[in-house]
Design an enzyme around this catalytic site. Sequence first.
Site, short mmCIF file in Angstrom:
data_model
loop_
_atom_site.label_atom_id
_atom_site.label_comp_id
_atom_site.label_asym_id
_atom_site.label_seq_id
_atom_site.Cartn_x
_atom_site.Cartn_y
_atom_site.Cartn_z
N HIS A 40 0.84 -1.19 0.00
CA HIS A 40 0.00 0.00 0.00
C HIS A 40 0.88 1.25 0.00
CE1 HIS A 40 -3.20 -2.51 2.40
NE2 HIS A 40 -3.06 -2.92 1.15
N TYR A 87 -6.47 3.27 10.96
CA TYR A 87 -6.25 3.39 12.41
C TYR A 87 -7.25 4.41 12.93
CZ TYR A 87 -1.59 1.20 11.94
OH TYR A 87 -0.55 0.34 11.72
N PRO A 144 1.25 -3.26 20.14
CA PRO A 144 1.23 -3.61 18.71
C PRO A 144 0.93 -2.45 17.75
CG PRO A 144 -0.76 -4.42 19.82
CD PRO A 144 0.14 -3.90 20.88
N LYS A 146 5.70 -2.78 15.31
CA LYS A 146 7.17 -2.68 15.32
C LYS A 146 7.87 -3.95 15.82
CE LYS A 146 8.13 1.24 13.56
NZ LYS A 146 7.62 0.79 12.25
N TYR A 194 7.15 4.82 10.70
CA TYR A 194 6.28 3.71 10.36
C TYR A 194 6.97 2.77 9.36
CZ TYR A 194 1.73 1.48 9.43
OH TYR A 194 0.70 0.59 9.33
#
Length: 391
Positions: A72, A201, A292, A296, A384
């Site tokens: 993505h 998110y 979570p 990572k 990220y």
Amino acid sequence: MRTRIGIIGAGPAGLFLAHLLHRAGIESVIVETRSRAAVESTIRAGMLEDWVVRLLRAMGLADRLDREAHFHDGVSLQVGAVRQHLDLAGLTGGKQVTIYAQHEVLKDLIAARLADGGEIRFEAHVTALDGIEGDSPAIHFTEAGDARRLDCDFIVAADGFHGPGRDAIPDAARREYQKVYPFGWLGILCHAPRSWPELVYARHEDGFALLTTRSDAIQRLYIQCEPADPIEAWPDARIWDALHRRLATPGWSLTEGAIFQKGIIPLRSFVCETMRHGRLFLAGDAAHIVPPTGAKGLNLAVADVRVLARAFERFYAYDDAAGFDTYAATALGRIWKGERFSWWMTTMLHRDPSETDFEHRIHAADLAYVMGSTAAQAALAENYLGLPFTD
Ligand code: DHB
């Protein structure tokens, strides 16, 4: 039995390490408590940092990933009913979000290791580590009831948060830091088509929700819950009700499907800075846990063994042990940044019942800032998709 590096644990840290060592001509043996089937079916997160994907490709281990993973260009953040796309690829010079479940990575690494003639002893239960303060450490374990001993030059405990490795370091020598969050995650897998083209998110007054994927036909979703909730407290209808409420946005609806796997995990941040004691090294979850949010865990584990493999290479090729002395400090630089990012994503996106109204508003402002600032989004994107290495 004898080998150079005795590795406890066939998770991401142990398996990546065995492969990196093999490429440097250093032999190792992995001892793993669980069966191969159990390792290959344990459901974990599924997001790989860009450099991990490139490392797998460089090691020739990404054929299935390249066919089956989902790539993505960004993620969506949502607050209340407002959903916003973050162009992570645009903010990082083209890096993508790679969704490929951790157990799929492990299947590929196990198959390749065995094909290379590598030794992984499944269902091998460690009973003791000895000699870690001397020159000839050993891993004692049982296999089908028989006692065995693996003599090695060094032991790497890549045996997870609950493994015996960390406990082999005397309490007085261990420096540890921890934060336990007052919430957990309920994760499900369901048979459903994708509802949205990328991860979402969501911060909601009822609590966090995350929409992610596994394939065109299987979706993965998470919701914040009480950490002590029994799974029976969450019948399917309650899960879907919570997901619909938390992910609602105008003109869109979440597609339901049959739930075939569900589980609840507590959220914790933990770092054991003592990552080496004599001839014992800790790597991955044995040394550090992240909540979570941001996925990572695997990525930090691979980063540890990237450093550790180089230290072993230096030792065997040049008789230079300096890499052992700097392992913890080098790894911890990245670990603490990963801890910070995971903590930040978690506090920004969850409803914390123990926080003050002031903190609640600060965390809402944090998210509002990210959603409105390209500079803040660039910082999120860099963390990220994987911080640059400084070593
Ligand atoms: C996944 C899990 C995460 O915690 C996350 O931040 C992103 C993706 C996953 O399971 O796909």
